[in-house]
Design a protein around this motif. Sequence first.
Motif, mmCIF file in Angstrom:
data_model
loop_
_atom_site.group_PDB
_atom_site.id
_atom_site.type_symbol
_atom_site.label_atom_id
_atom_site.label_comp_id
_atom_site.label_asym_id
_atom_site.label_seq_id
_atom_site.Cartn_x
_atom_site.Cartn_y
_atom_site.Cartn_z
ATOM 1 N N GLU A 1 76.982 4.509 28.715
ATOM 2 C CA GLU A 1 78.326 4.139 28.296
ATOM 3 C C GLU A 1 78.300 2.661 27.911
ATOM 4 O OE1 GLU A 1 80.961 6.149 27.994
ATOM 5 O OE2 GLU A 1 79.805 7.870 28.710
ATOM 6 N N TRP A 2 79.168 2.265 26.969
ATOM 7 C CA TRP A 2 79.163 0.903 26.423
ATOM 8 C C TRP A 2 79.249 -0.148 27.522
ATOM 9 C CZ3 TRP A 2 78.008 -0.233 21.500
ATOM 10 C CH2 TRP A 2 78.229 -1.545 21.047
ATOM 11 N N HIS A 3 80.188 -0.015 28.439
ATOM 12 C CA HIS A 3 80.362 -1.028 29.494
ATOM 13 C C HIS A 3 79.195 -1.034 30.485
ATOM 14 C CE1 HIS A 3 81.983 2.480 31.623
ATOM 15 N NE2 HIS A 3 81.754 1.814 32.731
ATOM 16 N N ILE A 4 78.591 0.117 30.719
ATOM 17 C CA ILE A 4 77.435 0.187 31.628
ATOM 18 C C ILE A 4 76.241 -0.503 30.978
ATOM 19 C CG2 ILE A 4 75.792 1.746 32.755
ATOM 20 C CD1 ILE A 4 78.177 3.698 33.111
ATOM 21 N N TRP A 5 76.054 -0.292 29.661
ATOM 22 C CA TRP A 5 74.976 -0.981 28.935
ATOM 23 C C TRP A 5 75.177 -2.490 29.012
ATOM 24 C CZ3 TRP A 5 74.402 -4.543 25.130
ATOM 25 C CH2 TRP A 5 73.128 -4.688 24.582
ATOM 26 N N GLN A 6 76.400 -2.958 28.788
ATOM 27 C CA GLN A 6 76.689 -4.395 28.836
ATOM 28 C C GLN A 6 76.385 -4.966 30.227
ATOM 29 O OE1 GLN A 6 80.763 -4.116 27.381
ATOM 30 N NE2 GLN A 6 80.145 -5.199 25.514
ATOM 31 N N ASP A 7 76.806 -4.245 31.272
ATOM 32 C CA ASP A 7 76.539 -4.696 32.651
ATOM 33 C C ASP A 7 75.037 -4.758 32.918
ATOM 34 O OD1 ASP A 7 79.278 -4.837 33.087
ATOM 35 O OD2 ASP A 7 79.365 -2.966 34.245
ATOM 36 N N TYR B 1 71.034 -6.603 21.592
ATOM 37 C CA TYR B 1 71.808 -6.931 20.385
ATOM 38 C C TYR B 1 72.552 -5.701 19.891
ATOM 39 C CZ TYR B 1 68.618 -4.751 16.919
ATOM 40 O OH TYR B 1 67.879 -3.868 16.168
ATOM 41 N N ILE B 2 73.464 -5.910 18.944
ATOM 42 C CA ILE B 2 74.273 -4.839 18.368
ATOM 43 C C ILE B 2 73.768 -4.542 16.962
ATOM 44 C CG2 ILE B 2 76.601 -4.054 17.765
ATOM 45 C CD1 ILE B 2 76.204 -4.742 20.780
ATOM 46 N N ARG B 3 73.466 -3.265 16.726
ATOM 47 C CA ARG B 3 73.064 -2.802 15.389
ATOM 48 C C ARG B 3 74.269 -2.176 14.692
ATOM 49 N NH1 ARG B 3 68.633 1.454 15.199
ATOM 50 N NH2 ARG B 3 68.385 0.638 13.103
ATOM 51 N N PHE B 4 74.310 -2.267 13.381
ATOM 52 C CA PHE B 4 75.351 -1.626 12.565
ATOM 53 C C PHE B 4 76.761 -2.038 13.002
ATOM 54 C CE2 PHE B 4 71.894 1.658 13.048
ATOM 55 C CZ PHE B 4 71.255 1.367 11.862
ATOM 56 N N GLN C 1 75.755 0.460 17.536
ATOM 57 C CA GLN C 1 75.065 0.678 18.798
ATOM 58 C C GLN C 1 74.513 -0.621 19.368
ATOM 59 O OE1 GLN C 1 70.862 2.462 17.807
ATOM 60 N NE2 GLN C 1 72.354 3.188 16.295
ATOM 61 N N ALA C 2 74.433 -0.632 20.679
ATOM 62 C CA ALA C 2 73.817 -1.733 21.407
ATOM 63 C C ALA C 2 72.438 -1.255 21.835
ATOM 64 C CB ALA C 2 74.661 -2.084 22.625
ATOM 65 N N THR C 3 71.447 -2.138 21.760
ATOM 66 C CA THR C 3 70.097 -1.744 22.143
ATOM 67 C C THR C 3 69.330 -2.920 22.718
ATOM 68 O OG1 THR C 3 68.084 -0.603 21.403
ATOM 69 C CG2 THR C 3 69.086 -2.131 19.856
ATOM 70 N N MET C 4 68.331 -2.600 23.524
ATOM 71 C CA MET C 4 67.394 -3.597 24.060
ATOM 72 C C MET C 4 66.115 -2.872 24.442
ATOM 73 S SD MET C 4 69.061 -4.377 27.789
ATOM 74 C CE MET C 4 70.222 -3.184 28.450
#
Length: 141
Positions: free
Chosen positions: A81-87, A104-107, A114-117
């Motif tokens: 989930e977006w907030h879990i990825w950020q945390d 970082y954020i793609r597109f 999407q956020a990816t690392m």
Amino acid sequence: MNILSPFHLAIPVDDIEKAREFYNKTLELEEGRSSSHWVDFNFFGHQLVIHYKPKTGLENNHKNLVDGKDVPVPHFGILLEWHIWQDLAEKLLKKNIQFAIEPYIRFKGEVGEQATMFFYDPCGNALEFKSFKDKTQIFAK
């Protein structure tokens, strides 16, 4: 999207204790069953197993260029989930994880945002953690 069943993934590690500490302490995964040659982890509801395998010297660190970044192949990971990825990204930054590709954020603002690392475990297994701003766009073109 269909309801997904948990997957099982077994990966090689050349140092059980270093890998165990990484998955327990760094990623904060719950440990399940284990022996002297393997350890189960709850990988966000999925079964990840680290199996001892000595290094052969034949390991391949292949990378593909994506968005101007060297994406390790093979790699595995999870869609959060977006907030879990950020945390998680914040936690890993505080733990001084050495990223292969920094969070970082793609597109951004586009279909499939999407956020990816990417980072490696201590035994050289590449992991990608990602999140989609809109989960219905996971396979969108």
